[in-house]
Motif scaffolding. Structure first.
Motif, mmCIF file in Angstrom:
data_model
loop_
_atom_site.group_PDB
_atom_site.id
_atom_site.type_symbol
_atom_site.label_atom_id
_atom_site.label_comp_id
_atom_site.label_asym_id
_atom_site.label_seq_id
_atom_site.Cartn_x
_atom_site.Cartn_y
_atom_site.Cartn_z
ATOM 1 N N ASP A 144 0.831 -1.206 0.000
ATOM 2 C CA ASP A 144 0.000 0.000 0.000
ATOM 3 C C ASP A 144 0.870 1.262 0.000
ATOM 4 N N ILE A 146 3.785 1.575 -1.438
ATOM 5 C CA ILE A 146 4.275 1.781 -2.811
ATOM 6 C C ILE A 146 3.167 2.386 -3.667
ATOM 7 N N ARG A 147 1.938 1.906 -3.467
ATOM 8 C CA ARG A 147 0.821 2.465 -4.230
ATOM 9 C C ARG A 147 0.640 3.954 -3.900
ATOM 10 N N LEU A 149 2.909 6.016 -2.679
ATOM 11 C CA LEU A 149 4.055 6.786 -3.180
ATOM 12 C C LEU A 149 3.949 7.020 -4.682
ATOM 13 N N SER A 150 3.342 6.087 -5.386
ATOM 14 C CA SER A 150 3.198 6.243 -6.832
ATOM 15 C C SER A 150 2.074 7.197 -7.202
ATOM 16 N N SER A 151 1.147 7.413 -6.292
ATOM 17 C CA SER A 151 -0.006 8.261 -6.596
ATOM 18 C C SER A 151 0.385 9.740 -6.553
ATOM 19 N N PRO A 152 -0.464 10.627 -7.090
ATOM 20 C CA PRO A 152 -0.146 12.056 -7.035
ATOM 21 C C PRO A 152 0.029 12.573 -5.605
ATOM 22 N N GLN A 153 -0.639 11.934 -4.644
ATOM 23 C CA GLN A 153 -0.490 12.360 -3.250
ATOM 24 C C GLN A 153 0.875 11.974 -2.682
ATOM 25 N N GLY A 154 1.604 11.122 -3.410
ATOM 26 C CA GLY A 154 2.854 10.568 -2.892
ATOM 27 C C GLY A 154 3.866 11.620 -2.481
ATOM 28 N N ILE A 155 3.929 12.731 -3.222
ATOM 29 C CA ILE A 155 4.916 13.770 -2.907
ATOM 30 C C ILE A 155 4.695 14.293 -1.492
ATOM 31 N N VAL A 156 3.425 14.471 -1.130
ATOM 32 C CA VAL A 156 3.106 15.004 0.200
ATOM 33 C C VAL A 156 3.217 13.899 1.258
ATOM 34 N N LYS A 158 5.109 11.230 1.278
ATOM 35 C CA LYS A 158 6.387 10.511 1.341
ATOM 36 C C LYS A 158 7.070 10.622 2.705
ATOM 37 N N GLN B 42 4.613 6.517 -15.701
ATOM 38 C CA GLN B 42 5.188 7.329 -14.621
ATOM 39 C C GLN B 42 6.406 6.619 -14.031
ATOM 40 N N TYR B 71 -4.355 4.534 -12.453
ATOM 41 C CA TYR B 71 -3.215 3.624 -12.651
ATOM 42 C C TYR B 71 -3.772 2.227 -12.907
ATOM 43 N N ILE B 109 -4.578 18.677 -5.467
ATOM 44 C CA ILE B 109 -3.929 17.776 -6.435
ATOM 45 C C ILE B 109 -4.647 17.841 -7.785
#
Lengths: 280, 202
Positions: A144, A146-147, A149-156, A158, B42, B71, B109
């Motif tokens: 979960d 990794i999922r 972190l890959s999503s657009p929310q991942g930057i925040v 992380k 990505q 995704y 976002i």
């Protein structure tokens, strides 16, 4: 030292008495007077009450001030914003340090919980932590992560994931539900609006300690002075511990004055009733 | 010594403020775009992993404010937004609905994705300092103006297709050195998107 002895040395006795009174007056005039209501509070069992009060004062929550700027249903939204901005400008430090709603970071609350988790978890939460560290749960959690972190929310997300890869925060997060008092509010144009858009909430920290009655009086006077200039139809209300501090201090002081006068009257009565001889 | 600074500026095009005519041209092109759909790949380059995280998905946008970001490899997750309401899904939690009012993070976002992919120049100009890196193919760099955004986002690099009609790739460079590259392929502009593009079955 008998009465006969004092009677023979009345002048010396009165001189000593006046000297003692003069010392008392001097001591009274030079004693620093604090308007801290803490000194007037009862200590409670084993001093528990005063300890709890001290912890509240040190928590950083006690000096928060909330101000509601409210208009009528027909008040224009821009007028309400202008009134809130005018009031915010008039409320100056150190009495009011206004907080920008945009500076509030909800993730900080989660970080605080995580940093202090060892001191906060109870037995039920320890059981939940045990379930979180089972091999299957770890596997699912990391997947979960990794999922996310890959999503657009991942930057925040992380930083939070890096600090809490197994999601212990989720065990403590339900505690924050009780604090979710702004769920009906909306943040727009840099202001926190009520659901019906007729009120704006301003929040501030104050340098005035919660227990400082004199400071609370200055704080409330400054608020009343600033809110008096609001446009017709727009009002402001303040919610703060200082309001209660001032109210309590006023009540306690008036009670003390009543007690002091009653004491004085009782002593005077005793004096007049039991002292028969008035001549020197 | 006095010639060094001008020479450096000439040699370092990222220091050149984006030309107004280029931005105006992009803005005009974006104005004509009513819908976009595209596949994307990505790549996430994160210091915490030795390998890059590669995921693939699908993206669609329709004016005024419908968005799908999905995704489908190596996992299934994403979200759709139509006006103020949205739904998100993932393998672990299933489908959840939300509103942009109740989810400011998702609102932020979604707004960012819409602005980057449709190149909403007015919105971008208000939040980023835009510099030109390359005129052909057109590549620009956006640096956030807000201190809050700068805490985690160092800059964005947007590369356009040779005809400058669509964005070919988007790079998000974070302050700690991590970066994400999103490459768009098979872009289709101004097509009528299927009805169910911005919905998801529970």
């Amino acid at each position: 030292m008998t009465y006969e002895h004092l009677r023979k040395h009345r002048r010396a006795f009165f001189c000593a008495l006046f000297a003692l009174l003069a010392c008392c007056v001097w001591f009274f005039l030079t004693t620093p007077i604090r308007s801290d209501i803490r000194a007037l509070l009862p200590e409670g069992d084993n001093g528990q009450l005063i300890q709890d009060f001290d912890m509240l004062a040190q928590s950083g929550l006690a000096n928060n001030v909330f101000i509601t700027v409210r208009g009528r249903p027909e008040t224009d939204r821009l007028d309400l914003i202008a009134a809130a901005d005018t009031l915010a400008t008039a409320l100056k430090p150190p009495l009011f340090r206004l907080i920008d709603p945009a500076s509030v970071k909800p993730l900080e609350a989660l970080r605080f919980l995580l940093d202090n988790a060892p001191n906060l978890v109870n037995e039920a939460e320890m059981v939940a932590i045990g379930e979180h560290v089972a091999p299957q749960a770890i596997n699912a959690r990391l997947r979960d992560n990794i999922r996310q972190l890959s999503s657009p929310q991942g930057i925040v997300m992380k930083r939070l994931i890096r600090r809490d890869p197994l999601g212990f925060t989720a065990i403590l997060a339900p505690r924050l539900k009780a604090l979710n008092i702004f769920s009906a509010a909306t943040l727009a144009d840099g202001h926190l609006f009520s659901k019906d858009n007729t009120a704006i909430l301003l929040s501030a920290h104050s340098d005035i300690p919660l227990t400082d009655a004199e400071g609370a009086s200055r704080l409330l006077s400054a608020f009343e002075s600033a809110s008096a200039d609001l446009a017709p139809g727009i009002t402001a209300e303040i919610i703060s511990g200082h309001v209660h501090t001032l109210g309590n201090a006023t009540t306690i002081k008036s009670d003390l004055i009543v007690i002091a006068f009653a004491d004085f009257a009782a002593l005077a009565l005793l004096f007049f009733v039991f002292f028969a001889q008035w001549t020197l | 010594m006095r010639f060094i600074v001008p020479i450096l500026i000439l040699l370092c095009p990222c220091l050149v403020q984006a030309n107004d005519s280029i931005l105006t041209g992009l803005h005009a092109m974006a104005e004509k775009t009513h819908s976009i759909s595209s596949s994307f790949t990505q790549e996430k380059h994160l210091a915490m992993f030795n390998e890059q995280l590669v995921s693939k998905g699908y993206f669609a946008f329709s004016r005024p404010s419908s968005l799908r970001w999905e995704y489908n490899q190596p996992f299934h997750s994403g979200f759709v937004i139509r006006d103020n309401e949205g739904m998100e899904w993932d393998e672990a939690s299933g489908v959840r609905s939300f509103t942009l009012d109740s989810s400011p993070a998702m609102a932020m976002i979604a707004r960012q994705i819409m602005a980057w992919t449709t190149f909403d120049i007015d919105w971008l100009n208000s939040r980023y300092d835009i510099s030109l890196i390359s005129a052909s193919p057109l590549t620009i760099q956006l640096r956030p103006k807000s201190d809050v955004t700068r805490e985690f986002l160092e800059h964005l690099t947007v590369s356009f297709s040779p005809d400058s009609a669509t964005i070919s790739s988007l790079e998000l460079h974070e302050t700690d050195g991590d970066f994400t590259r999103i490459s768009f392929t098979g872009q289709r502009l101004n097509l009528t998107l299927p009805e169910d593009t911005f919905t998801v079955s529970q």
